[in-house]
Design an enzyme around this catalytic site. Structure first.
Site, PDB file in Angstrom:
ATOM      1  N   LYS A   4      47.876  31.332 -18.501  1.00  0.00           N
ATOM      2  CA  LYS A   4      48.442  32.573 -19.050  1.00  0.00           C
ATOM      3  C   LYS A   4      49.842  32.838 -18.479  1.00  0.00           C
ATOM      4  O   LYS A   4      50.782  33.125 -19.224  1.00  0.00           O
ATOM      5  CB  LYS A   4      47.527  33.755 -18.706  1.00  0.00           C
ATOM      6  CG  LYS A   4      48.148  35.120 -19.009  1.00  0.00           C
ATOM      7  CD  LYS A   4      47.224  36.259 -18.690  1.00  0.00           C
ATOM      8  CE  LYS A   4      47.322  36.787 -17.284  1.00  0.00           C
ATOM      9  NZ  LYS A   4      48.553  37.531 -16.959  1.00  0.00           N
ATOM     10  N   ASN A   5      49.963  32.749 -17.160  1.00  0.00           N
ATOM     11  CA  ASN A   5      51.234  33.143 -16.551  1.00  0.00           C
ATOM     12  C   ASN A   5      52.351  32.144 -16.821  1.00  0.00           C
ATOM     13  O   ASN A   5      53.517  32.401 -16.519  1.00  0.00           O
ATOM     14  CB  ASN A   5      51.066  33.346 -15.040  1.00  0.00           C
ATOM     15  CG  ASN A   5      50.279  34.605 -14.729  1.00  0.00           C
ATOM     16  OD1 ASN A   5      49.970  35.376 -15.634  1.00  0.00           O
ATOM     17  ND2 ASN A   5      49.968  34.806 -13.467  1.00  0.00           N
ATOM     18  N   CYS A  29      50.635  50.293 -14.792  1.00  0.00           N
ATOM     19  CA  CYS A  29      49.920  49.070 -14.424  1.00  0.00           C
ATOM     20  C   CYS A  29      48.731  49.400 -13.555  1.00  0.00           C
ATOM     21  O   CYS A  29      48.795  50.279 -12.710  1.00  0.00           O
ATOM     22  CB  CYS A  29      50.881  48.170 -13.661  1.00  0.00           C
ATOM     23  SG  CYS A  29      50.067  46.762 -12.979  1.00  0.00           S
ATOM     24  N   ARG A  77      54.653  48.974 -10.811  1.00  0.00           N
ATOM     25  CA  ARG A  77      55.178  47.613 -10.949  1.00  0.00           C
ATOM     26  C   ARG A  77      56.609  47.724 -11.421  1.00  0.00           C
ATOM     27  O   ARG A  77      56.899  47.601 -12.614  1.00  0.00           O
ATOM     28  CB  ARG A  77      54.316  46.866 -11.954  1.00  0.00           C
ATOM     29  CG  ARG A  77      54.120  45.422 -11.601  1.00  0.00           C
ATOM     30  CD  ARG A  77      52.877  44.911 -12.232  1.00  0.00           C
ATOM     31  NE  ARG A  77      52.797  43.471 -12.181  1.00  0.00           N
ATOM     32  CZ  ARG A  77      51.752  42.788 -12.606  1.00  0.00           C
ATOM     33  NH1 ARG A  77      50.738  43.425 -13.127  1.00  0.00           N
ATOM     34  NH2 ARG A  77      51.738  41.478 -12.533  1.00  0.00           N
ATOM     35  N   ASP A  97      46.318  36.760  -7.137  1.00  0.00           N
ATOM     36  CA  ASP A  97      45.427  36.738  -8.300  1.00  0.00           C
ATOM     37  C   ASP A  97      44.064  36.117  -7.983  1.00  0.00           C
ATOM     38  O   ASP A  97      43.132  36.259  -8.776  1.00  0.00           O
ATOM     39  CB  ASP A  97      46.071  35.959  -9.463  1.00  0.00           C
ATOM     40  CG  ASP A  97      47.204  36.734 -10.102  1.00  0.00           C
ATOM     41  OD1 ASP A  97      47.361  37.930  -9.802  1.00  0.00           O
ATOM     42  OD2 ASP A  97      47.938  36.130 -10.915  1.00  0.00           O
ATOM     43  N   ARG A 151      42.130  39.448 -21.394  1.00  0.00           N
ATOM     44  CA  ARG A 151      43.590  39.275 -21.314  1.00  0.00           C
ATOM     45  C   ARG A 151      43.932  37.901 -20.762  1.00  0.00           C
ATOM     46  O   ARG A 151      44.998  37.352 -21.073  1.00  0.00           O
ATOM     47  CB  ARG A 151      44.212  40.338 -20.397  1.00  0.00           C
ATOM     48  CG  ARG A 151      44.344  41.711 -21.012  1.00  0.00           C
ATOM     49  CD  ARG A 151      45.133  42.636 -20.093  1.00  0.00           C
ATOM     50  NE  ARG A 151      46.246  41.914 -19.499  1.00  0.00           N
ATOM     51  CZ  ARG A 151      46.546  41.912 -18.203  1.00  0.00           C
ATOM     52  NH1 ARG A 151      45.843  42.616 -17.353  1.00  0.00           N
ATOM     53  NH2 ARG A 151      47.571  41.215 -17.761  1.00  0.00           N
TER      54      ARG A 151
HETATM   55  C1  UD1 Z   1      53.337  37.657 -11.739  1.00  0.00           C
HETATM   56  C2  UD1 Z   1      52.042  37.287 -12.414  1.00  0.00           C
HETATM   57  C3  UD1 Z   1      50.872  38.016 -11.758  1.00  0.00           C
HETATM   58  C4  UD1 Z   1      50.868  37.753 -10.266  1.00  0.00           C
HETATM   59  C5  UD1 Z   1      52.238  38.056  -9.647  1.00  0.00           C
HETATM   60  C6  UD1 Z   1      52.322  37.662  -8.185  1.00  0.00           C
HETATM   61  C7  UD1 Z   1      52.742  36.817 -14.678  1.00  0.00           C
HETATM   62  C8  UD1 Z   1      52.686  37.201 -16.125  1.00  0.00           C
HETATM   63  N1  UD1 Z   1      52.125  37.647 -13.813  1.00  0.00           N
HETATM   64  O1  UD1 Z   1      53.524  39.052 -11.945  1.00  0.00           O
HETATM   65  O2  UD1 Z   1      49.664  37.538 -12.334  1.00  0.00           O
HETATM   66  O3  UD1 Z   1      49.907  38.578  -9.652  1.00  0.00           O
HETATM   67  O4  UD1 Z   1      53.271  37.340 -10.356  1.00  0.00           O
HETATM   68  O5  UD1 Z   1      52.019  36.318  -8.026  1.00  0.00           O
HETATM   69  O6  UD1 Z   1      53.281  35.780 -14.334  1.00  0.00           O
HETATM   70  N2  UD1 Z   1      58.554  43.887  -7.611  1.00  0.00           N
HETATM   71  C9  UD1 Z   1      59.500  44.852  -7.395  1.00  0.00           C
HETATM   72  N3  UD1 Z   1      60.545  44.949  -8.284  1.00  0.00           N
HETATM   73  C10 UD1 Z   1      60.669  44.114  -9.344  1.00  0.00           C
HETATM   74  C11 UD1 Z   1      59.691  43.118  -9.549  1.00  0.00           C
HETATM   75  C12 UD1 Z   1      58.643  43.024  -8.651  1.00  0.00           C
HETATM   76  O7  UD1 Z   1      59.419  45.628  -6.444  1.00  0.00           O
HETATM   77  O8  UD1 Z   1      61.633  44.255 -10.112  1.00  0.00           O
HETATM   78  C13 UD1 Z   1      57.407  43.785  -6.682  1.00  0.00           C
HETATM   79  C14 UD1 Z   1      56.075  44.063  -7.379  1.00  0.00           C
HETATM   80  O9  UD1 Z   1      55.791  45.447  -7.437  1.00  0.00           O
HETATM   81  C15 UD1 Z   1      55.094  43.320  -6.519  1.00  0.00           C
HETATM   82  C16 UD1 Z   1      55.904  42.101  -6.045  1.00  0.00           C
HETATM   83  O10 UD1 Z   1      57.284  42.436  -6.259  1.00  0.00           O
HETATM   84  O11 UD1 Z   1      54.737  44.109  -5.409  1.00  0.00           O
HETATM   85  C17 UD1 Z   1      55.592  40.801  -6.749  1.00  0.00           C
HETATM   86  O12 UD1 Z   1      55.756  40.984  -8.130  1.00  0.00           O
HETATM   87  P1  UD1 Z   1      56.183  39.801  -9.117  1.00  0.00           P
HETATM   88  O13 UD1 Z   1      56.265  38.516  -8.391  1.00  0.00           O
HETATM   89  O14 UD1 Z   1      57.374  40.267  -9.859  1.00  0.00           O
HETATM   90  O15 UD1 Z   1      54.929  39.768 -10.098  1.00  0.00           O
HETATM   91  P2  UD1 Z   1      54.961  39.711 -11.668  1.00  0.00           P
HETATM   92  O16 UD1 Z   1      56.020  38.792 -12.145  1.00  0.00           O
HETATM   93  O17 UD1 Z   1      54.891  41.085 -12.230  1.00  0.00           O
END
Ligand code: UD1
Length: 416
Positions: free
Chosen positions: A22-23, A116, A121, A305, A397
């Site tokens: 998925k990711n 979320c 998020r 995850d 999902r």
């Molecule tokens: C992706 C995965 C999700 C996984 C996560 C961490 C997908 C579709 N989803 O989510 O399944 O759990 O990586 O491995 O690939 N953050 C900020 N600001 C930002 C972006 C992120 O503060 O602009 C923080 C988030 O709140 C979180 C951390 O960074 O605490 C990690 O998030 P991120 O790596 O961005 O996860 P996703 O890409 O949303």
């Protein structure tokens, strides 16, 4: 959409093929917008989030159709660069379309992605990266209006290795003039898969899987055929299921290198794990043991995850295991539901302490989120009697058909 009913207490035996990731496929679907032609994605999982991405692509004016396990996207003539609110809300990772639409059109208009279940998020890192490439972004009234007539490659540093922000920066950099270097990039294998897909279209991206990614701005040059990588979290779930229920299973179509922290934890707990080129075998006979603290971390650390499903596997272990969740704020919402089975788990802030119990008793649970719901399925397999899991939309999902796969391994599981 029915509830899941599971009769626990049966060991799992047999083999199962693991679905595409998925990711990995979600950013790849967004990336198909870059190319004014056709992309063929093989091993594409049929998931609710993939359907949501298809809705977004169709809204933008692309065509998408299934041929067996392949999804074929034709982005020859998209007509729009906006995503309406209801489509943004249908999937939290819809923000990944931002970099792709900017790359293709030089502009984009999206609503802010919805709330979320894993806590706030934010997308500040995504926006900071795009701004560094020259995008002008207005965030008024819950909408994001982005103009980027002239994206220019440069060196940019992410303050945290966010997976989504790395992907957005890579996609926008493809449409920029010159070379972009992304420092402190996320190293998740799914980013390597995105790089491979972009390379199949003729884009020049290097360094995926390391913390420095280089992108030479260049529009795609040809149609791409790409096979989506295996889903390491689905694989982790089925390994956890066999660890919880006992038995002897083989997962096919997996890359064991992506699962080393998960298999190491299960080995420490007393499972026998053997890894082959594209298969993993797990055997569990006696009672599991507690393991050293499990701390979630960006890849190659233990994946957030897989935290919930490993916790579910250890509910009946001997001793006490501590979990420390370092990525998301609200990632223990499955705990109260697991306690309905008789599990002994205490949570304080980022820490959860699991004291293994002798037995679990089947109960009714409600899925709280995707991986939390999967953890309830895993725990139900280790409980005596019947369990019911409601709100299964969360689970769908990310799992093509979790009951089909578990039944193939001998579980007594059905949807009603
Ligand atoms: C992706 C995965 C999700 C996984 C996560 C961490 C997908 C579709 N989803 O989510 O399944 O759990 O990586 O491995 O690939 N953050 C900020 N600001 C930002 C972006 C992120 O503060 O602009 C923080 C988030 O709140 C979180 C951390 O960074 O605490 C990690 O998030 P991120 O790596 O961005 O996860 P996703 O890409 O949303």
């Amino acid at each position: 959409m029915g509830d899941y009913y599971i009769q626990g207490g049966r060991a799992l035996e047999g083999e199962v093929q693991v679905q595409g990731a998925k990711n990995s496929v979600l950013p790849i679907l967004a990336a198909t917008i870059l190319h004014p032609g056709t992309s063929v994605l093989k091993n594409c999982p049929r998931l609710r989030d993939v359907e949501a991405s298809i809705q977004i692509l169709r809204h933008l004016g692309c065509k998408a159709r299934w041929e067996g396990d392949a999804l074929i996207v034709d982005a020859s003539a998209p007509e729009r660069w906006d995503i309406p609110d209801h489509l943004m809300r249908s999937m939290r990772s819809s923000v990944i379309f931002l970099g792709a639409i900017l790359s293709r059109f030089g502009r984009a208009e999206l609503s802010m992605p919805g709330g979320c279940e894993l806590g706030p998020r934010p997308i500040d890192l995504h926006l900071a990266a795009l701004r560094q490439l020259g995008a002008v972004i207005d965030e008024g009234g819950g909408r994001l209006r982005c103009e980027a007539a002239d994206l220019r490659g440069r060196e940019l540093t992410l303050s945290m290795p966010s997976v989504g922000a790395t992907e957005n920066a890579v996609l926008a950099a493809c449409g920029s003039r010159g070379t972009t270097t992304i420092l402190n990039a996320a190293r998740e294998p799914e980013i390597m898969d995105l790089e491979n897909f972009l390379a199949a279209m003729g884009c020049r991206v290097h360094g995926g899987g390391s913390s420095t990614i280089t992108v030479e701005g260049r529009q795609p040059t040809h149609d791409a055929v790409h096979t989506v990588m295996p889903d390491r979290i689905v694989a982790a779930t089925y390994l956890a299921a066999a660890a919880a229920a006992g038995g002897d299973i083989v997962l096919r179509g997996v890359d064991y290198r992506h699962l080393s922290t998960v298999t190491a934890a299960l080995h420490e707990a007393g499972c026998l794990v053997e890894s082959g080129e594209d298969a993993i075998r797990l055997q569990r006979r006696g009672r599991l043991r507690a393991i050293r603290p499990v701390r979630t971390a960006p890849y190659p650390g233990f994946p957030t995850d897989a935290q919930a499903v490993l916790m579910a596997a250890l509910l009946r272990s001997q001793g006490t295991t501590v979990f420390v969740e370092n990525i998301f704020d609200s990632r223990y919402r499955h705990v109260d539901e697991l306690c309905r089975l008789g599990a002994d788990i205490r949570v304080e802030g980022r820490v959860a302490v699991v004291c293994g119990v002798e037995r679990l008793q089947g109960a009714a649970m409600e899925s709280t989120d995707l991986r939390g719901g999967a953890a309830m399925v895993v725990a139900a397999l280790a409980a005596e009697g019947e369990s019911r899991i409601g709100s299964t939309a969360h689970i769908r999902r990310g799992y093509e058909d979790i009951l089909r796969d578990l039944r193939q391994l001998g579980a007594a599981a059905e949807e009603r």
